[in-house]
Design a protein around this motif. Structure first.
Motif, PDB file in Angstrom:
ATOM      1  N   LEU A  75      14.619  -7.446 -18.154  1.00 15.05           N
ATOM      2  CA  LEU A  75      13.983  -7.892 -16.924  1.00 15.05           C
ATOM      3  C   LEU A  75      13.339  -6.670 -16.287  1.00 15.05           C
ATOM      4  CD1 LEU A  75      16.845  -9.517 -17.287  1.00 15.05           C
ATOM      5  CD2 LEU A  75      16.140 -10.538 -15.149  1.00 15.05           C
ATOM      6  N   ARG A  76      12.162  -6.871 -15.702  1.00 13.91           N
ATOM      7  CA  ARG A  76      11.457  -5.763 -15.066  1.00 13.91           C
ATOM      8  C   ARG A  76      11.247  -6.052 -13.587  1.00 13.91           C
ATOM      9  NH1 ARG A  76       5.300  -4.765 -16.240  1.00 13.91           N
ATOM     10  NH2 ARG A  76       5.306  -6.425 -14.727  1.00 13.91           N
ATOM     11  N   PHE A  77      11.544  -5.056 -12.769  1.00 16.04           N
ATOM     12  CA  PHE A  77      11.334  -5.106 -11.326  1.00 16.04           C
ATOM     13  C   PHE A  77      10.569  -3.848 -10.925  1.00 16.04           C
ATOM     14  CE2 PHE A  77      15.380  -7.130 -12.343  1.00 16.04           C
ATOM     15  CZ  PHE A  77      15.321  -8.329 -11.647  1.00 16.04           C
ATOM     16  N   HIS A  78       9.867  -3.900  -9.802  1.00 12.92           N
ATOM     17  CA  HIS A  78       9.229  -2.707  -9.258  1.00 12.92           C
ATOM     18  C   HIS A  78      10.097  -2.169  -8.129  1.00 12.92           C
ATOM     19  CE1 HIS A  78       5.048  -4.392 -10.592  1.00 12.92           C
ATOM     20  NE2 HIS A  78       5.848  -4.134 -11.599  1.00 12.92           N
ATOM     21  N   THR A  79      10.112  -0.850  -7.992  1.00 13.98           N
ATOM     22  CA  THR A  79      10.920  -0.234  -6.943  1.00 13.98           C
ATOM     23  C   THR A  79      10.293   1.068  -6.488  1.00 13.98           C
ATOM     24  OG1 THR A  79      13.180   0.333  -6.311  1.00 13.98           O
ATOM     25  CG2 THR A  79      12.448   1.084  -8.487  1.00 13.98           C
ATOM     26  N   ASP A  80      10.729   1.520  -5.358  1.00 15.52           N
ATOM     27  CA  ASP A  80      10.312   2.815  -4.839  1.00 15.52           C
ATOM     28  C   ASP A  80      11.248   3.861  -5.434  1.00 15.52           C
ATOM     29  OD1 ASP A  80      10.019   5.147  -3.080  1.00 15.52           O
ATOM     30  OD2 ASP A  80       8.912   3.791  -1.751  1.00 15.52           O
ATOM     31  N   ALA A  99       0.506   7.408  -3.482  1.00 17.91           N
ATOM     32  CA  ALA A  99       1.538   6.372  -3.584  1.00 17.91           C
ATOM     33  C   ALA A  99       2.105   6.267  -4.991  1.00 17.91           C
ATOM     34  CB  ALA A  99       0.969   5.017  -3.156  1.00 17.91           C
ATOM     35  N   ARG A 100       1.310   6.595  -5.980  1.00 13.93           N
ATOM     36  CA  ARG A 100       1.738   6.412  -7.375  1.00 13.93           C
ATOM     37  C   ARG A 100       3.009   7.189  -7.704  1.00 13.93           C
ATOM     38  NH1 ARG A 100       3.982   6.265 -11.232  1.00 13.93           N
ATOM     39  NH2 ARG A 100       3.346   5.870 -13.372  1.00 13.93           N
ATOM     40  N   GLU A 101       3.189   8.369  -7.122  1.00 13.36           N
ATOM     41  CA  GLU A 101       4.388   9.159  -7.438  1.00 13.36           C
ATOM     42  C   GLU A 101       5.666   8.508  -6.914  1.00 13.36           C
ATOM     43  OE1 GLU A 101       5.126  12.667  -4.340  1.00 13.36           O
ATOM     44  OE2 GLU A 101       3.084  12.679  -5.134  1.00 13.36           O
ATOM     45  N   ASN A 102       5.547   7.583  -5.973  1.00  9.13           N
ATOM     46  CA  ASN A 102       6.723   6.894  -5.426  1.00  9.13           C
ATOM     47  C   ASN A 102       7.027   5.581  -6.133  1.00  9.13           C
ATOM     48  OD1 ASN A 102       6.976   8.902  -3.446  1.00  9.13           O
ATOM     49  ND2 ASN A 102       5.488   7.855  -2.147  1.00  9.13           N
ATOM     50  N   PHE A 103       6.135   5.161  -6.995  1.00  6.84           N
ATOM     51  CA  PHE A 103       6.288   3.888  -7.707  1.00  6.84           C
ATOM     52  C   PHE A 103       7.115   4.076  -8.972  1.00  6.84           C
ATOM     53  CE2 PHE A 103       4.707   0.896 -10.974  1.00  6.84           C
ATOM     54  CZ  PHE A 103       4.952  -0.307 -10.339  1.00  6.84           C
ATOM     55  N   ALA A 104       8.049   3.155  -9.189  1.00  8.80           N
ATOM     56  CA  ALA A 104       8.871   3.202 -10.401  1.00  8.80           C
ATOM     57  C   ALA A 104       9.150   1.777 -10.859  1.00  8.80           C
ATOM     58  CB  ALA A 104      10.181   3.934 -10.135  1.00  8.80           C
ATOM     59  N   VAL A 105       9.587   1.664 -12.080  1.00  7.29           N
ATOM     60  CA  VAL A 105       9.960   0.379 -12.661  1.00  7.29           C
ATOM     61  C   VAL A 105      11.449   0.410 -12.956  1.00  7.29           C
ATOM     62  CG1 VAL A 105       9.681  -1.115 -14.683  1.00  7.29           C
ATOM     63  CG2 VAL A 105       7.672  -0.092 -13.609  1.00  7.29           C
ATOM     64  N   LEU A 106      12.126  -0.623 -12.537  1.00  6.92           N
ATOM     65  CA  LEU A 106      13.546  -0.808 -12.841  1.00  6.92           C
ATOM     66  C   LEU A 106      13.604  -1.805 -13.999  1.00  6.92           C
ATOM     67  CD1 LEU A 106      16.284  -1.709 -10.220  1.00  6.92           C
ATOM     68  CD2 LEU A 106      16.231  -2.661 -12.498  1.00  6.92           C
ATOM     69  N   VAL A 107      14.166  -1.389 -15.100  1.00  9.86           N
ATOM     70  CA  VAL A 107      14.308  -2.262 -16.268  1.00  9.86           C
ATOM     71  C   VAL A 107      15.784  -2.531 -16.479  1.00  9.86           C
ATOM     72  CG1 VAL A 107      13.904  -2.534 -18.747  1.00  9.86           C
ATOM     73  CG2 VAL A 107      12.232  -1.308 -17.333  1.00  9.86           C
ATOM     74  N   MET A 108      16.132  -3.802 -16.487  1.00  9.30           N
ATOM     75  CA  MET A 108      17.521  -4.171 -16.755  1.00  9.30           C
ATOM     76  C   MET A 108      17.620  -4.720 -18.178  1.00  9.30           C
ATOM     77  SD  MET A 108      19.844  -7.264 -15.521  1.00  9.30           S
ATOM     78  CE  MET A 108      21.621  -7.267 -15.686  1.00  9.30           C
TER      79      MET A 108
END
Length: 190
Positions: free
Chosen positions: A54-59, A150-159
């Motif tokens: 599962l993929r989510f976006h996070t800071d 903003a891009r440096e604060n963007f991350a992806v959470l992969v479960m």
């Protein structure tokens, strides 16, 4: 009502794929819990049925990022009230800040959504009610150049889900099954 575990596995995959693609799906915004006993609602952005990810976006500045990097165990709870189906997923998570997947997720986002990563980091203290956004973007959408920082604060959470507990509520009798990513599955009493 399903009578085979293969039907349950197919139902899980269909529900999570729909939840990721359809913002009107009741499972589009599941509850995500980390090992610090903190839970939050997040938007499910993608589901890979072959790999049970599962993929989510996070800071990247979010406290949950540090928690996951310290202990990757995670749980997700999704519920479809109309279908009376609950999914509880257990697995491990990782935070991705760079790479093709993260770049693609950033590219797929609208500038309006990306603006969330321009402001203060999640949990920043303020003396007044705040969105955390810079004032010029409270209502206005930034352009591509304004979004570069903003891009440096963007991350992806992969479960990576390892186990999914499928629970169907029914007047004539509930049903419950637990399925493992690598094929093991069993019916259990609700």
């Amino acid at each position: 009502m399903y009578d085979t575990l293969d039907e349950v596995r197919a139902d899980i995959s269909a529900r999570l794929a729909n939840a990721a693609a359809n913002r009107h799906s009741p499972m589009h915004t599941p509850v995500v819990a980390t090992t610090d006993a903190d839970a939050r609602v997040m938007v499910l952005r993608a589901f890979d049925a072959d790999h049970w990810t599962l993929r989510f976006h996070t800071d990247a500045r979010s406290p949950k990022v540090a928690v996951i990097e310290g202990d990757p165990r995670m749980a997700v709870l999704a519920y479809d009230r109309d279908a009376k189906i609950q999914l509880r997923l257990r697995g491990t998570a990782r935070i991705e800040r760079d790479g093709a997947m993260v770049d693609a997720a950033w590219a797929e986002s609208t500038n309006f959504a990306r603006r969330c990563y321009l402001g203060e980091g999640p949990g920043a203290i303020s003396d007044v009610p705040t969105s955390g956004l810079p004032l010029e973007f409270e209502r206005d959408e930034p352009d591509d150049v304004q979004l570069v920082p903003a891009r440096e604060n963007f991350a992806v959470l992969v479960m990576q889900a390892e186990e999914i507990d499928w629970f169907s509520l029914a007047h004539h009798g509930h049903r419950r099954a637990v399925l493992a990513r690598h094929g093991a599955a069993r019916w259990i009493a609700p």
